[in-house]
Design a protein around this motif. Structure first.
Motif, PDB file in Angstrom:
ATOM      1  N   GLU A  88      -4.008  -7.500   3.633  1.00  0.00           N
ATOM      2  CA  GLU A  88      -2.875  -8.062   2.888  1.00  0.00           C
ATOM      3  C   GLU A  88      -1.976  -6.935   2.364  1.00  0.00           C
ATOM      4  N   TYR A  89      -2.605  -5.812   1.988  1.00  0.00           N
ATOM      5  CA  TYR A  89      -1.872  -4.674   1.430  1.00  0.00           C
ATOM      6  C   TYR A  89      -2.232  -3.427   2.234  1.00  0.00           C
TER       7      TYR A  89
ATOM      8  N   TYR B 188       5.726  -4.542   6.484  1.00  0.00           N
ATOM      9  CA  TYR B 188       6.738  -5.205   5.666  1.00  0.00           C
ATOM     10  C   TYR B 188       6.489  -6.710   5.591  1.00  0.00           C
ATOM     11  N   LEU B 189       6.246  -7.345   6.736  1.00  0.00           N
ATOM     12  CA  LEU B 189       6.045  -8.793   6.732  1.00  0.00           C
ATOM     13  C   LEU B 189       4.742  -9.171   6.031  1.00  0.00           C
ATOM     14  N   ALA B 190       3.689  -8.377   6.209  1.00  0.00           N
ATOM     15  CA  ALA B 190       2.421  -8.650   5.520  1.00  0.00           C
ATOM     16  C   ALA B 190       2.606  -8.580   4.009  1.00  0.00           C
ATOM     17  N   HIS B 191       3.438  -7.644   3.551  1.00  0.00           N
ATOM     18  CA  HIS B 191       3.667  -7.452   2.122  1.00  0.00           C
ATOM     19  C   HIS B 191       4.617  -8.497   1.517  1.00  0.00           C
ATOM     20  N   HIS B 192       5.241  -9.307   2.371  1.00  0.00           N
ATOM     21  CA  HIS B 192       6.194 -10.302   1.875  1.00  0.00           C
ATOM     22  C   HIS B 192       5.730 -11.729   2.153  1.00  0.00           C
TER      23      HIS B 192
ATOM     24  N   THR C 252       5.776  -0.526  -5.672  1.00  0.00           N
ATOM     25  CA  THR C 252       6.871   0.157  -4.974  1.00  0.00           C
ATOM     26  C   THR C 252       6.596   0.175  -3.475  1.00  0.00           C
ATOM     27  N   LEU C 253       5.374   0.520  -3.104  1.00  0.00           N
ATOM     28  CA  LEU C 253       5.006   0.620  -1.686  1.00  0.00           C
ATOM     29  C   LEU C 253       4.811  -0.758  -1.048  1.00  0.00           C
ATOM     30  N   ARG C 254       4.637  -1.785  -1.874  1.00  0.00           N
ATOM     31  CA  ARG C 254       4.560  -3.140  -1.320  1.00  0.00           C
ATOM     32  C   ARG C 254       5.945  -3.682  -0.981  1.00  0.00           C
ATOM     33  N   LEU C 255       6.858  -3.587  -1.949  1.00  0.00           N
ATOM     34  CA  LEU C 255       8.147  -4.258  -1.798  1.00  0.00           C
ATOM     35  C   LEU C 255       8.978  -3.670  -0.662  1.00  0.00           C
ATOM     36  N   TYR C 256       9.123  -2.353  -0.642  1.00  0.00           N
ATOM     37  CA  TYR C 256       9.823  -1.696   0.468  1.00  0.00           C
ATOM     38  C   TYR C 256       8.912  -0.611   1.039  1.00  0.00           C
ATOM     39  N   PRO C 257       7.899  -1.013   1.819  1.00  0.00           N
ATOM     40  CA  PRO C 257       7.027   0.015   2.405  1.00  0.00           C
ATOM     41  C   PRO C 257       7.863   0.962   3.260  1.00  0.00           C
TER      42      PRO C 257
ATOM     43  N   TYR D 101       1.580 -12.938  -2.099  1.00  0.00           N
ATOM     44  CA  TYR D 101       2.442 -12.393  -3.154  1.00  0.00           C
ATOM     45  C   TYR D 101       3.492 -13.427  -3.561  1.00  0.00           C
ATOM     46  N   PRO D 102       3.176 -14.300  -4.534  1.00  0.00           N
ATOM     47  CA  PRO D 102       4.200 -15.251  -5.009  1.00  0.00           C
ATOM     48  C   PRO D 102       5.447 -14.492  -5.455  1.00  0.00           C
ATOM     49  N   GLU D 103       6.608 -15.073  -5.178  1.00  0.00           N
ATOM     50  CA  GLU D 103       7.896 -14.413  -5.443  1.00  0.00           C
ATOM     51  C   GLU D 103       7.899 -12.998  -4.843  1.00  0.00           C
ATOM     52  N   PRO D 104       7.772 -12.916  -3.537  1.00  0.00           N
ATOM     53  CA  PRO D 104       7.577 -11.600  -2.906  1.00  0.00           C
ATOM     54  C   PRO D 104       8.745 -10.634  -3.066  1.00  0.00           C
ATOM     55  N   LYS D 105       9.957 -11.154  -3.344  1.00  0.00           N
ATOM     56  CA  LYS D 105      11.115 -10.255  -3.494  1.00  0.00           C
ATOM     57  C   LYS D 105      11.202  -9.642  -4.898  1.00  0.00           C
ATOM     58  N   ARG D 106      10.361 -10.107  -5.792  1.00  0.00           N
ATOM     59  CA  ARG D 106      10.407  -9.656  -7.179  1.00  0.00           C
ATOM     60  C   ARG D 106       9.508  -8.446  -7.365  1.00  0.00           C
TER      61      ARG D 106
END
Length: 469
Positions: free
Chosen positions: A393-394, A364-368, A327-332, A373-378
């Motif tokens: 990275e995180y 946000y950019l680091a997490h995407h 949750t905190l990765r996708l939309y920090p 993170y393959p398929e970062p939007k998933r």
């Protein structure tokens, strides 16, 4: 750290000040799209010209650049200087605006309440507030998710941090703080924070004037509470305000009343909207993705069958932890960590940076980054069960000596609230359309259109299961 020869940063060509201001407005109204457009054009690390400043603005999101930034020497970079946007909200003595020895002193005084046994003592507060908020929700009840989570997180702060119990001061402070925070709840109102020329007091009807009057109400209530504590000290209190009032630095000096007030406001702004938005996103993904929901319920129910679970055991549940991390990765909630200003010419990760350059570490950019993170939007919690990510990275709570001191508390609160809700209620999304992130002040959050409905009470089902076993 990797070794680099000196290299240059890509970025847009110099344009007119009006063009740069338009990009600034685009960032306020569409922050994530703006960041993604720039990184697609210029790479992980890039340079921009600021609309009204001579110094360049540099975005870092590659692990190498973030590592160089977060491990740089204090004499090379200033962090407090770049956070003046927050001064009106938290005051001059708040941790995030301090530098050098003053910052270290304050950080050392603030750290103990957020770790170990101290933090676990707040579990009952978190659980009872969650139970109280969800108690009116019967089968068929529909509720707006973010406001409900905001109610929980604000009450947790008022009780666990400020040490207030139900009563006149608690209620007045709850109302004033809610109104003050909601005053920055849209992209238009957030412009007040980004453009100081809008910060004009044209009376109680004007946006900034209203904020100043609400801030004065909050200050009056906080200073009254601090004065009461001085008059009636109680060594048995475990709230964070009591611990801060009892803390002494290396010279035996306590925090002044102004420092106490500013730290309380810092903790409020760092831990209220952020935790509420993170909880709202978590509930969205859990209910949006049936496989995630099923796996999480399976883990929760397996624990519930043994006995009344211990909060520490709940916090260690692997899949629940992975859901919170994803949750905190996708939309920090904080899309960037605290910016740093270059004090003297320096080379970081192979980039020569002039004095005055502002460096923005982009969470946000680091997490995407697809490389990490393959398929970062998933939304895929399993990534956090399959491998360990480096702090470059995180970094949902920032990095270096400015990493959020309340990170463990925030994760603990997220896990206990989610466990309490999902143990007792079965929930479904009212509208299954994908939810888009919107700016709320300095953060991004799901809109209030995100609504859930209670489809079944699990209270009796879980207790029957426990009895059977």
């Amino acid at each position: 750290m990797a070794d680099f020869s000196t290299r240059s940063l890509n970025g847009p060509p110099k344009t007119s000040i009006w063009h740069r201001r338009l990009w600034g407005l685009r960032f306020i109204f569409h922050p994530l799209e703006t960041l993604e457009a720039r990184t697609q054009a210029y790479g992980d690390d890039y340079r921009l010209s600021q609309p009204d400043a001579k110094a360049a603005l540099v975005y870092f999101s590659s692990p190498e650049a973030l590592e160089a930034l977060f491990t740089a020497k204090p004499e090379q970079l200033s962090a407090g200087r770049a956070n003046q946007i927050l001064q009106a909200l938290i005051g001059e003595q708040g941790l995030v605006l301090l530098e050098g020895e003053a910052h270290q002193r304050q950080r050392q005084l603030l750290m103990p309440p957020f770790h170990g046994d101290r933090m676990r003592s707040y579990a009952h507060v978190i659980q009872s507030i969650t139970t109280q908020v969800m108690s009116p929700w019967t089968v068929g009840t529909t509720f707006a998710v973010r406001p409900a989570m905001q109610s929980i997180s604000l009450q947790v702060i008022l009780k666990a941090v400020f040490g207030l119990n139900a009563g006149s001061r608690y209620e007045r402070l709850r109302q004033a703080l809610s109104q003050m925070l909601d005053g920055f709840g849209s992209p238009i109102s957030a412009m007040l924070l980004f453009y100081p020329f809008l910060q004009k007091d044209w009376g109680a009807w004007s946006p900034w004037g209203r904020f100043l009057r609400l801030r004065q109400q909050v200050d009056t209530l906080l200073y009254a509470e601090i004065a009461d504590r001085h008059r009636h000290s109680d060594a048995n209190r475990t709230d964070i305000l009591a611990l801060l009032m009892a803390a002494r630095d290396s010279e035996g000096q306590p925090l002044s009343d102004v420092e106490l007030r500013d730290e309380l406001m810092t903790l409020l702004f760092a831990g209220h909207e952020t935790t509420a938005s993170a909880l709202a996103w978590a509930l969205y993904w859990i209910t949006f993705l049936p496989d995630v929901y099923t796996q999480l319920l399976s883990e929760i129910d397996a624990l519930k069958t043994t006995a009344e679970p211990d909060p520490t055991t709940i916090a260690r549940l692997p899949y629940l932890n992975a859901v919170c991390q994803e949750t905190l990765r996708l939309y920090p909630i904080a899309i960037s960590a605290f910016p740093r200003v270059v004090k003297q010419p320096v080379t970081l990760a192979g980039y020569d940076l002039a004095a005055g350059t502002v460096i923005m570490p982009s969470i946000y950019l680091a997490h995407h980054r697809a490389a990490a993170y393959p398929e970062p939007k998933r939304f895929r919690p399993e990534r956090f069960l399959e491998r360990q990510f480096s702090p470059y990275e995180y970094l949902p709570f920032g990095g270096g000596d400015r990493r959020c001191i309340g990170s463990a508390f925030a994760l603990f609160e997220m896990k206990l609230v989610l466990f309490q809700l999902l143990s007792n209620l079965e929930l479904r999304l009212v509208n299954t359309k994908p939810v888009r992130p919107l700016r709320r002040g300095l953060t991004v959050a799901p809109s209030d259109q995100l609504r859930l409905q209670v489809t079944r009470s699990r209270r009796s089902a879980v207790s029957d299961l426990a009895t059977h076993h």
